[in-house]
Design an enzyme around this catalytic site. Structure first.
Site, PDB file in Angstrom:
ATOM      1  N   GLY A 156      -2.554  -6.600  -7.649  1.00 46.03           N
ATOM      2  CA  GLY A 156      -0.965  -5.806  -8.072  1.00 46.03           C
ATOM      3  C   GLY A 156       0.220  -6.226  -7.273  1.00 46.03           C
ATOM      4  N   LYS A 157      -0.193  -7.468  -6.331  1.00 39.57           N
ATOM      5  CA  LYS A 157       1.081  -7.994  -5.451  1.00 39.57           C
ATOM      6  C   LYS A 157       1.925  -6.784  -4.969  1.00 39.57           C
ATOM      7  CE  LYS A 157       3.273 -12.520  -4.897  1.00 39.57           C
ATOM      8  NZ  LYS A 157       2.553 -12.977  -3.983  1.00 39.57           N
ATOM      9  N   ILE A 158       1.297  -6.074  -4.143  1.00 39.85           N
ATOM     10  CA  ILE A 158       1.826  -5.030  -3.426  1.00 39.85           C
ATOM     11  C   ILE A 158       2.419  -5.245  -2.140  1.00 39.85           C
ATOM     12  CG2 ILE A 158       1.725  -2.441  -2.903  1.00 39.85           C
ATOM     13  CD1 ILE A 158      -0.403  -2.603  -5.108  1.00 39.85           C
ATOM     14  N   TYR A 162       0.688  -6.844   1.927  1.00 36.05           N
ATOM     15  CA  TYR A 162       0.718  -8.001   2.648  1.00 36.05           C
ATOM     16  C   TYR A 162       0.532  -7.980   4.318  1.00 36.05           C
ATOM     17  CZ  TYR A 162       0.596 -10.848  -1.477  1.00 36.05           C
ATOM     18  OH  TYR A 162       0.234 -11.380  -2.561  1.00 36.05           O
TER      19      TYR A 162
END
Ligand code: PMP
Length: 305
Positions: A156-158, A162
């Site tokens: 999801g590259k949320i 990170y």
């Protein structure tokens, strides 16, 4: 770092200084944002800038938005057009990195995804290397573990996820490494803090499959295709054990920021001969030609700014 002159913010291009949010913004407090990273490369022959696979990047971006219950009246094509408009307005004539960010923008207290307003923004700025040692990177295996799909989905590259990458990267760099590789809960190699990974053993190219809590990288997909088509290599997606990279022939990482980064040491052990190998070297050459719009076979991956 020099700040950009402009940003795409609330559906128009504004001076960067006007692209501001309040401290109660939901995404700032709870990590409820999703982002992307796209590059535009300068072609010195024709003087043009080319975005690399922006439709694929924005398709993933909008899918990440969907996962987080953010719904915009946008398509990969419209997002690409906003990006082109922003780069043109900024007047860039060099390689640039583009950062789209969608975020839960309501200024409220309450941890949830539903019934929270959202906005998105795009900024672009000149950018060179992300990993400075990109032909000779030294990495370690992180003591941190990769987030599981059932914790915070890696595909999801949320934004919130990170924090995991930040722990990984800082520990690695403070220990003198360029980057770290991170294991899944099951103990297989997943990826780097912001890169997908590839291993060469006996002429076969291996990379962890999408079920290994990786981000489904656009560079990864591109390199798999190029290795098959241009180098005639067999490409296999399967779990990779940590000790396989102690005995493999080559190891490298891919990503929009990291591009194709050759890894020559893992945990102070030489990878293969301890220098960048022929596969990584050839793939780097092909990659840089392709992203700069110099390879006619891959022209449909370049979108002219
Ligand atoms: N994994 C992670 C965790 C990343 O943040 C990135 C960078 N976007 C990648 C892999 C590489 O993905 P891509 O090739 O699409 O940039």
């Amino acid at each position: 770092m020099n700040l950009p002159k402009y940003a795409y913010f609330k559906n128009k291009i504004v001076p960067y200084a006007e692209a501001k949010v309040g401290v109660l913004t939901h995404a700032l407090n709870y990590g409820t944002g999703v982002f992307g990273g796209v590059r535009a490369y300068k072609n010195d022959d024709d003087g043009n800038l080319y975005l690399f696979r922006p439709y694929d990047h924005y398709k993933r971006f909008l899918n990440s938005c969907k996962m987080m219950l953010m719904d915009f009246d946008e398509t990969p094509e419209s997002m690409t057009q906003h990006t082109i408009d922003l780069i043109r307005k900024s007047g860039f004539r060099e390689d640039v990195y583009i950062r789209p960010l969608a975020y839960k923008s309501d200024e409220i207290i309450g941890v949830k995804l539903h019934d929270v307003g959202a906005d998105f923004t795009i900024v672009a700025l000149p950018f060179g290397k992300y990993v400075s040692n990109d032909t000779n990177a030294h990495v370690t295996i992180s003591s941190w573990r990769r987030l599981d799909d059932n914790v915070i989905p890696a595909r999801g590259k949320i934004s919130g996820a990170y924090a995991n990458s930040a722990f990984i990267k800082t520990d690695a760099m403070r220990s003198g490494f360029d980057e770290a590789l991170v294991l899944t809960q099951a103990g297989h190699l997943s990826e780097g803090s912001a890169e997908n990974i590839f291993m060469v053993r006996d002429g076969v190219l291996y990379t962890p499959a999408v079920y290994e809590n990786i981000l489904e990288g656009i560079t990864r997909r591109s390199i798999m295709e190029v290795a098959e088509k241009e180098l005639g290599m067999k490409v296999v997606e399967r779990p990779i054990d940590r000790t396989e990279i102690y005995i493999c022939d080559e190891f490298f990482m891919t990503g929009t920021a990291a591009q194709v980064t050759a890894i020559t040491q893992v945990d102070h052990r030489p990878v293969g001969d301890g220098v960048m190998g022929p596969v990584a070297s050839k793939l780097r050459e092909l990659f840089f030609d392709i992203v700069r719009g110099k390879n006619p076979n891959y022209k449909d991956w370049n979108v002219e700014v």
